[in-house]
Design an enzyme around this catalytic site. Structure first.
Site, short mmCIF file in Angstrom:
data_model
loop_
_atom_site.label_atom_id
_atom_site.label_comp_id
_atom_site.label_asym_id
_atom_site.label_seq_id
_atom_site.Cartn_x
_atom_site.Cartn_y
_atom_site.Cartn_z
NE ARG A 75 -0.38 0.27 5.00
CZ ARG A 75 0.48 1.13 5.51
NH1 ARG A 75 0.80 2.23 4.85
NH2 ARG A 75 1.06 0.91 6.69
N GLY A 76 0.23 2.39 -0.20
CA GLY A 76 0.92 3.65 -0.04
C GLY A 76 1.07 3.98 1.44
CB CYS A 186 1.52 8.45 9.22
SG CYS A 186 -0.04 7.60 9.53
#
Length: 226
Positions: A75-76, A186
């Site tokens: 995934r990103g 993140c």
């Protein structure tokens, strides 16, 4: 909605609580095996504790895994944590078929984020976007106290060259938030993470899962088949 789109229903699958790796493998298998007639699906799941890495993730952002699994994904995005009490929703959709190449990836992200914002708003929580950092955050408002600026939902997608999509979004409902302190969430050192319970909303995970599915179906103009 045109007749061609309406003829291809959306199937919602509730997977319960599952290990991340098993669901990740099933998503990839589904996407590889699907064709232009395969109905789109939304998978709803609660994961066992795990750290996942996006394609661009730097392992240095895992400060201490405390023996939890660490899974490299396609995934990103960067590193995040999944665990019990988090509503995870994976839209497995064919963008080209549904939108005839008119829905760009950034618009897809915007609509998914909007679905999360809709659900939070229904519980009197303000959610907002942050430029260059996909996901949903709590605004800098005095009424949110120590939760100002905290992240409450994460987003990461895989969009293949043929227009098929998998991975998705995760909204923190009522979690043990400590594992988020073991990483740079993140990729941002010191980023605070919160959940709906910490903001005073005592709600059932299954209810929030259903609300997310409904909001996502609305924002993406999808039909459903149970």
């Amino acid at each position: 909605m045109n007749d061609k789109t309406a003829a291809v229903p959306l199937i919602v699958k509730r997977l319960g609580r599952m290990a991340y790796e098993a669901v990740f493998q099933k998503m990839r298998e589904f996407t590889v095996c699907r064709n232009r007639q395969t109905p789109d699906e939304i998978w709803v799941v609660e994961h066992e504790p795990v750290f996942t890495l996006g394609q661009a993730a730097d392992m240095s952002h895992i400060l201490n895994a405390h023996q939890l699994p660490v899974v490299q994904t396609d995934r990103g995005g960067e590193v995040t944590y999944h665990g019990p009490g988090q509503a995870v929703v994976y839209p497995l959709i064919d963008l080209r078929r549904r939108f005839k190449d008119k829905l760009l990836v950034r618009e897809l992200v915007f609509r998914i984020e909007a679905a999360i914002i809709d659900v939070l708003a229904s519980h009197n929580i303000i959610g907002e976007r942050r430029a260059g950092a996909p996901g949903i955050y709590i605004p800098q408002l005095p009424e949110y106290g120590i939760h100002q600026g905290a992240k409450i939902a994460a987003l990461g997608l895989k969009v293949k060259s043929n227009g098929t999509v998998y991975h998705g979004m995760a909204l923190n409902v009522a979690m043990d938030l400590e594992p988020f302190t073991w990483i740079d969430p993140c990729g941002y050192a010191g980023l605070s993470v919160t959940d709906m319970k910490s903001l005073g909303i005592d709600c059932c995970l299954e209810d929030i899962q259903s609300e997310l599915v409904d909001a996502l179906a609305t924002r993406l103009d999808l039909t459903r088949e149970q």
